[in-house]
Design an enzyme around this catalytic site. Structure first.
Site, PDB file in Angstrom:
ATOM      1  N   ASP A  63      -4.966  -5.176  -6.107  1.00 26.59           N
ATOM      2  CA  ASP A  63      -4.781  -3.617  -5.774  1.00 26.59           C
ATOM      3  C   ASP A  63      -6.235  -3.423  -5.506  1.00 26.59           C
ATOM      4  OD1 ASP A  63      -3.500  -1.127  -5.319  1.00 26.59           O
ATOM      5  OD2 ASP A  63      -4.606  -0.538  -7.008  1.00 26.59           O
ATOM      6  N   GLU A  74      -5.692  -6.401  -1.470  1.00 28.37           N
ATOM      7  CA  GLU A  74      -5.483  -5.263  -0.349  1.00 28.37           C
ATOM      8  C   GLU A  74      -6.612  -4.916   0.124  1.00 28.37           C
ATOM      9  OE1 GLU A  74      -3.632  -0.719  -0.656  1.00 28.37           O
ATOM     10  OE2 GLU A  74      -4.639  -1.592  -2.368  1.00 28.37           O
TER      11      GLU A  74
END
Length: 550
Positions: free
Chosen positions: A253, A289
Site C-alpha cells: 500500500d 501501489e
C-alpha cells in the site's frame, strides 16, 4: 450419486489441469469403503470423456494469476451480523474458482479502528469483525486446495495512532519534557517522523508536547520512518508471521509515499523486503501501489519487484475503459500494450504487468461506462486479453455500481441476490444508499448472455491459453489500422494471435499473406455470445469482439 461423482471429477481435473492454476492434485480413492465411493463403469466412462475434454487446459503454476480484490467487510457474511467475514470468503471460494479466479488480494484484515482497516493497530492479528486467526488459516488452506494464491495488503507507510509503537513514542516524548529524545531510550521514537517544527500541513501536534509528527494521509495514521533499520527488521518479522500463515505475497500500500519524492529510497525498501521474502518462499509475489504515470511506474520497476499496478492504462479515462466505450481505437489499444511492455521491461525484464479497470479507491467501471452492459463486457474482455496478472474488483463481474467520490460508496455490499438476503452485508457506515440496477449473482449465472458469463468465458480462455498472460506482444501491422488490430503473443515457443474490432459494426478481415494466414479460431468473445468462424482466409469480426487464433 452419479451427478455428485461427475462433479467431483470435473472439479478435480479443473484444478489439476490449470483452470485454477494448480499443478498437482490427489485424486486417489484407495481408502474408499462406502458404496457411495465406488465408481461404476458408466461413471468411469463418463469421467474419462470429461478428462479428455479437460486435458485441453494447460497447467502453469507461477505468479501469473487472475486476481480478485476483496473487501472482506462487504463480501459475504457467514454468521448473521451483517458484516462480511473470513468464513464468508471461505464459503465463496468455489464461486471464485468456478469464475476462473486463481488469486485473491485482500484489503487489510488486521485489527484497526476504522471500517477500511488501513490504520493498523496490530500487524499480527485478524480484526475481530472478520473472525480469528484460525478462520484465516482455514481460508488459506481451502484456497490453496483450489489452486488459489492469496496476497494481503501490507500497510507499512503508516500505522494507526492507536498502535502501541506510536502511543509509546508519544508517552516517551511527554515524559522527557524539554529533554533530548534518544532511540536508545525509546526505539519507537525512531519508528516515526517526529519534528520540533511543523514541517507542512501534514504534520500534527503530539498532545502535551512541543513535538509534531507526520501523517500524510490523516492525523490518525502517523507515517512510519522506513529508513529506520530497527523498524525494517520488525517489518520483516511481520512478513515472516504472515508467510508462516500461508500468505503467498503482499500488496504494498502507498509505496509511492514511503519517502515522499524519493524514488531511490522507496525502490530500495521494496527490493529489500521482496528479496527477504523470496529467500523464504521462492514463489513469493509482490504488487505495489504506484498511483502515477507510466514513467514513474517504470522507475519503480527498478526495484526488481514483480508488479506495479498499471494506473497508466486503468481507471475511468484509461485506455481500457475508453476502448470499452468506443472512444479509443483498437490500433491505439494494442500500441498502448506494446509501449507498456517495452517501457517496464527496460527496468525489469521479468516484470508482470498488473492492469485493472477500477479498485476500492476509484469509481466503479459501471459508473465510468454509465451502466451499459455491452461496454462493461468489452472493457472486461480487453482487460482479460492483456498480458500480466489482471485484477478484478469484487462485483465488477456483475456490473455493480458505486456513487460519487465517497470511499464508502465504492465499497458497497456484494450483490449475491436481490431476492435472497443470505450473506449480504450492511453497507459501510457513512455510505449513501445506492440502488444496484443489475441482477445479482444468482440470476446472472443462469443467463448465458450476462456480464458474469462473459467474464467467466474470458477467464476460461485466459486459463486455457497461458500465452495470453505470459507472451511478448508483437503487432501484425498489415492487419492493424484504426478500429481493427491484430497481435501475436509468444511465450515458451508457443504463440497465440488476438484480433480486436473496437467498432460498433462488423468488419471483414482477410488474413492472407500475414502471419495469421494458417491459424485457426480457437475461441472468441462477442457481445451476444455468437461464435466466429474463418471462411478460407477471411474472417468476419462481430462488433466489439475479440478473436483468438492458433
Amino acid at each position: 450419486m452419479f451427478k455428485k461423482k461427475l462433479l467431483a471429477v470435473a472439479m478435480s481435473f479443473a484444478f489439476v489441469l490449470g483452470i485454477s492454476g494448480c499443478s498437482k492434485a490427489n485424486t486417489s480413492t484407495e481408502n474408499a469403503t462406502s458404496t457411495d465411493s465406488v465408481t461404476t463403469s458408466t461413471e468411469a466412462s463418463t469421467s474419462s470423456e470429461l478428462a479428455k475434454e479437460m486435458v485441453k487446459v494447460e497447467a502453469v503454476d507461477d505468479n501469473y494469476r487472475n486476481y480478485y480484490e476483496i473487501f472482506v467487510r462487504s463480501f459475504y457474511d457467514s454468521d448473521g451480523d451483517h458484516i462480511g467475514d473470513l468464513k464468508g470468503v471461505t464459503e465463496k471460494l468455489d464461486y471464485l474458482a468456478d469464475l476462473g479466479i486463481n488469486g485473491i488480494w485482500f484489503m487489510p484484515v488486521t485489527q484497526s479502528t476504522t471500517y477500511h482497516k488501513y490504520d493498523v493497530v496490530d500487524y499480527k492479528s485478524i480484526d475481530r469483525e472478520y473472525g480469528t486467526m484460525e478462520d484465516f488459516d482455514e481460508l488459506m488452506e481451502e484456497a490453496h486446495k483450489r489452486g488459489i494464491r492469496v496476497i494481503i495488503d501490507l500497510v507499512i507507510n503508516h500505522t494507526s495512532s492507536q498502535h502501541e509503537w506510536f502511543k509509546t513514542a508519544c508517552e516517551y516524548l511527554k515524559g522527557i519534557g524539554d529533554g533530548e529524545p534518544s532511540v536508545e531510550e525509546c526505539k519507537y521514537f525512531g519508528y516515526y517522523n517526529f519534528s520540533k517544527e511543523k514541517v507542512n500541513g501534514t504534520y500534527y501536534k503530539v498532545p502535551g508536547t512541543e513535538w509534531y509528527y507526520e501523517g500524510s494521509f490523516w492525523s490518525e495514521m502517523p507515517d512510519l520512518n522506513l529508513k529506520n533499520e530497527t523498524l525494517m527488521a520488525e517489518i520483516k518479522e511481520i512478513a515472516d508471521f504472515w508467510m508462516e500463515h500461508g500468505v503467498d505475497g503482499f500488496r504494498m500500500d502507498a509505496a509511492l509515499h514511503f519517502e515522499e519524492g524519493d524514488v531511490a529510497s522507496n525502490t530500495k525498501i521494496l527490493n529489500d523486503l521482496f528479496t527477504y521474502c523470496k529467500e523464504k518462499n521462492p514463489n513469493f509475489y509482490m504488487v505495489s501501489e504506484i498511483w502515477s504515470d507510466q514513467s514513474t511506474i517504470a522507475a519503480y520497476y527498478a526495484s526488481l519487484t514483480p508488479s506495479m499496478f498499471n494506473f497508466a492504462v486503468s481507471g475511468g479515462e484509461g485506455p481500457i475503459v475508453k476502448a470499452g466505450r468506443g472512444k479509443y481505437s483498437a490500433e491505439k489499444f494494442v500500441n498502448t500494450m506494446v509501449k507498456s511492455e517495452e517501457t517496464y521491461s527496460k527496468e525489469n525484464p521479468d516484470f508482470i504487468d498488473a492492469p485493472f479497470l477500477s479498485n476500492h479507491d476509484q469509481p466503479r467501471v459501471a459508473n465510468n461506462l454509465n451502466g451499459k452492459t455491452d461496454d462493461m463486457k468489452y472493457a472486461g474482455g480487453l482487460l482479460l486479453s492483456m498480458g500480466g496478472s489482471p485484477f478484478v474488483y469484487y462485483g465488477e463481474e456483475i456490473g455493480m455500481a458505486s456513487s460519487g467520490q465517497k470511499d464508502e460508496n465504492k465499497r458497497l455490499p456484494m450483490l449475491w441476490s436481490k431476492d435472497d438476503t443470505t450473506g449480504i452485508t450492511n453497507a459501510p457506515t457513512g455510505a449513501d444508499k445506492v440502488e444496484q440496477t443489475v441482477d445479482g449473482v444468482d440470476k446472472q449465472t443462469e443467463d448465458e448472455k450476462s456480464l458474469f458469463n462473459y467474464y467467466k468465458k474470458a477467464l476460461k480462455i485466459r486459463n486455457e491459453n497461458p500465452e495470453i498472460a505470459r507472451g511478448k506482444t508483437t503487432i501484425v501491422e498489415k492487419l492493424t489500422k484504426d478500429d481493427q488490430a491484430a497481435i501475436i503473443r509468444t511465450w515458451d515457443d508457443k504463440k497465440i494471435a488476438v484480433i480486436y474490432n473496437t467498432d460498433d459494426v462488423p468488419f471483414e478481415m482477410d488474413l492472407q499473406g500475414t502471419e495469421l494466414e494458417n491459424l485457426k479460431v480457437v475461441d472468441s468473445l462477442t457481445l451476444d455470445g455468437s461464435e466466429v468462424e474463418l471462411n478460407g482466409t477471411k474472417i468476419t469480426l462481430p462488433a466489439r469482439s475479440i478473436i483468438y487464433l492458433k
